[in-house]
Design a protein around this motif. Sequence first.
Motif, mmCIF file in Angstrom:
data_model
loop_
_atom_site.group_PDB
_atom_site.id
_atom_site.type_symbol
_atom_site.label_atom_id
_atom_site.label_comp_id
_atom_site.label_asym_id
_atom_site.label_seq_id
_atom_site.Cartn_x
_atom_site.Cartn_y
_atom_site.Cartn_z
ATOM 1 N N GLY A 101 -6.922 1.230 2.944
ATOM 2 C CA GLY A 101 -7.472 0.541 1.774
ATOM 3 C C GLY A 101 -6.355 -0.116 0.967
ATOM 4 N N LEU A 102 -5.262 0.639 0.794
ATOM 5 C CA LEU A 102 -4.124 0.093 0.053
ATOM 6 C C LEU A 102 -3.505 -1.098 0.784
ATOM 7 C CD1 LEU A 102 -2.148 3.209 -1.256
ATOM 8 C CD2 LEU A 102 -3.535 1.597 -2.554
ATOM 9 N N ARG A 103 -3.432 -0.974 2.101
ATOM 10 C CA ARG A 103 -2.841 -2.073 2.866
ATOM 11 C C ARG A 103 -3.615 -3.374 2.615
ATOM 12 N NH1 ARG A 103 -0.352 -5.489 3.685
ATOM 13 N NH2 ARG A 103 0.543 -6.396 5.572
ATOM 14 N N TYR A 151 -7.758 5.746 2.905
ATOM 15 C CA TYR A 151 -7.199 5.223 1.652
ATOM 16 C C TYR A 151 -5.878 4.491 1.876
ATOM 17 C CZ TYR A 151 -10.918 7.590 -0.763
ATOM 18 O OH TYR A 151 -12.156 7.970 -1.186
ATOM 19 N N ASP A 152 -5.087 4.958 2.846
ATOM 20 C CA ASP A 152 -3.858 4.232 3.169
ATOM 21 C C ASP A 152 -4.188 2.811 3.620
ATOM 22 O OD1 ASP A 152 -2.927 7.183 3.531
ATOM 23 O OD2 ASP A 152 -1.080 6.000 3.582
ATOM 24 N N LYS A 195 -5.655 -3.912 -0.027
ATOM 25 C CA LYS A 195 -5.529 -4.256 -1.451
ATOM 26 C C LYS A 195 -4.250 -5.048 -1.707
ATOM 27 C CE LYS A 195 -4.908 -2.373 -6.101
ATOM 28 N NZ LYS A 195 -4.926 -1.225 -7.018
ATOM 29 N N TYR A 196 -3.170 -4.653 -1.039
ATOM 30 C CA TYR A 196 -1.885 -5.327 -1.248
ATOM 31 C C TYR A 196 -1.708 -6.553 -0.356
ATOM 32 C CZ TYR A 196 -0.263 -1.873 -4.572
ATOM 33 O OH TYR A 196 -0.121 -1.096 -5.703
ATOM 34 N N GLY A 197 -2.767 -6.928 0.382
ATOM 35 C CA GLY A 197 -2.712 -8.175 1.162
ATOM 36 C C GLY A 197 -2.801 -9.362 0.224
ATOM 37 N N TRP A 233 1.473 -1.092 7.775
ATOM 38 C CA TRP A 233 2.134 -2.074 6.905
ATOM 39 C C TRP A 233 2.801 -3.161 7.712
ATOM 40 C CZ3 TRP A 233 1.294 -2.408 1.755
ATOM 41 C CH2 TRP A 233 0.537 -1.356 1.223
#
Lengths: 429, 251
Positions: free
Chosen positions: A372-374, A369-370, A376-378, A347
């Motif tokens: 992936g979330l990083r 997946y962690d 996605k939240y970009g 992050w």
Amino acid sequence: MNSLLIILGKILSFFSKKTNLGGGSTWPGHIALIINNNFIQNIFEKSQTEIILIAGTNGKTTTSKMIRTILERNNRTVFQNKSGANLLNGIASSLIIKANFYGKVKKDFAIFEVDENTLPLILKIIKPGYIVLLNLFRDQLDRYGEIDYIVQNWNTALKTLDAKTTLILNADDPAIAFLNKDTKAKVKYFGLNDVRVSTRKPQYSADSVFCPNCHSKLNFRMIFFSHLGDWKCSNCNLKRPRLDIGSSKTYPLSGIYNRYNTNAAFLTCKTIGIDNKNINEGLAHFKPAFGRQELINFNGKKIQICLAKNPTSFNETLRTINHLHGKNLLIIINDHIPDGTDVSWIWDINIEKQIKDEHNVTISGTRAYDMGLRIKYGKFSPNLSVEPDLSKAILNALEKISPDETLYILPTYSAMLEVRKILTGREIL
Amino acid sequence: MIDRNLTIGWLYPELMGTYGDRGNIITLRRRCKWRNIDFRTKVLDIGFEPKEMLECDLLFMGGAQDRQQKIVAEDLKDKVGTFSQIIRDEIPGLYICGAYQFLGKYYKEADGTVIPGLGIIDIYTENPNTDRMIGDIAIIPRIDTLSDFIFVGFENHGGRTTLGKNVKPFGNVLSGFGNNGNDKTEGAIYKNSICTYLHGPVLPKNPELADYLIKTALEKKYKKTVNLEHLDDTLEKTARTVIAQRLGVKV
């Protein structure tokens, strides 16, 4: 005593290599140290070998390989510990392999990469001729502890040195530059001076933006990345020391971080007594270490592996790939012990600035997946796919690229070893 | 509801933000943006005016190294009154690790040095100088509307926190250490302030908690019930399930 340990160790490493038991790189040394606590110093007492230690969060392997290349091109004999085997047992193991049966090493130089926590330990045992301290960034807080803690331990360890040792310090990293504080060792400084590749604002997650002396906020005239730059404290007037080298003629690898590695290697070799021309000639023959911008051809497609193990190395690697107009990324995030089990650091990567709509991003690893979330939240929405199975992920990523494009793989440490095994071992796929 | 906006006060982003904690701000920001809620970040750094806190609808503070924590303690001295008032006035907030310890009565270092806390919440923390409590953690949150979920995170702390009699834990530990490794409690809830040891960061993999903070802040601000638009959280939930399964916890 040591002769026996060396014979035993050589046999052990031979068999462990044959049987592929844990790579065999550290446990012969581990056993030798258990039986003889003084194994390492005994060998160096008998040998004429000059020791070079390399420590810091990022760039150890590349800098070591650069120094080695330059020294060998100039007819000095060199040996190293295996990359990644940078604890005392790894160093002892490298001695077992290189020492003769009389417990003597017949090489001009030993270059040891050492882990942050190992530097104080090894300095209790041996007094090296040269210590290269590259930088300190947040990395594996679960394992190494916080940066302040490392700096304190290093300071205490460096106090024990005298003028027979030369410290090669990164002047641009405030915490490293200030390690001259209590030591009697000679000190030389490398850094960067090219204003064209600098900015004025520290990046988020910059670690040492406070004065190492009085803890006030530092001012930067130039920042090259993270907290590295031309700094000054307006409270106590401490500032970046004068550089012994600020630029090199040849930079064998792309990326600002590799300029630091190059300048560190240059200054070390110059201090050893090699002249500029011969250093440049050596650098011209440099080939990247494995996984450090290493190029691999796989099924007719170009792949470049760029180890990315903490926010700083990740940011700088992405920046370099963007400069090269790379569009296709395979990011592999593992959370095994060599990677650090805490992946919160992803992050702190500057995804917002570095990953855009036009990127194709495939993500794999135990923490796929962690990551992936990083992404996605970009800020942007790149073409994103998450595939925890590494072999499948490599295939997926390669499918997306045309023959004239390059797939850039950004793995954490253990992921780098896995991906190389798949790509060069031709085991799977 | 149109023209909704939220201002989050981010306390000491550089000093108190060691463990990727800014991921929490990123998560809140994106989840607001996806719902057309105007999200403003107000940085409250060394030397800020206490009244600046009053403009915030939500507060966030992360963890830090010991030295940074001392600098922050010094800076907060003249703001304790305002800070306590805000928390008592039920302004929602998320306080991670070092920030959590800060809100308590004191933190006793391994060498016996006692660092006084802000004393807003009846908890205290002591570092017995034994092993740090490090690893993945799974909890059941003790918030009524969230108790159907399991939250996961990564904890890394040397201090052991003990809750006062009337303090409600943030969650019950299913796997991991939590406040002290003994009583199976994790974190604390006081008014609308959520205190926790969960890094990871906590919000990306636990989007229900992010939405809880957003909803509470909006309801407090606009003084009416708010129903947030549904978002597709498949990736978030998969990421959480992977960790829970590793810990042997059923989701």
